[in-house]
Design a protein around this motif. Structure first.
Motif: not given
Length: 87
Positions: A28-45
């Protein structure tokens, strides 16, 4: 997030035995980290790269090697190559 049944199902598909009950919290903690990475918003980079045309690359060419490579190795004995001992 992820149910125990889903984790058990994936572990069964991967042929992993889950004996430790704390593994569910870690997953669960690992998947939580993946969720954080998904929400990082790097699409505009912007991603910078140098484009090289195929004409600027070297041609591949085949160079035959007529000698037996295994005979050139140190520690060659018969059809085997002797390697150092693993500690």
């Amino acid at each position: 997030m992820v149910s125990h049944e889903e984790i058990q199902h994936v572990a069964k598909l991967m042929r992993i035995e889950l004996d430790d009950p704390s593994i569910y919290k870690r997953v669960d903690k690992m998947i939580g980290y993946f969720d954080i990475l998904d929400s990082a918003g790097v699409e505009s980079e912007e991603i910078f790269f140098t484009e090289i045309s195929l004409a600027n690359l070297r041609e591949d060419e085949y160079i035959p090697f007529n000698e037996k490579l295994i005979e050139k190795l140190n520690h060659y004995k018969g059809t085997y190559v002797r390697a150092p001992k693993m500690v």
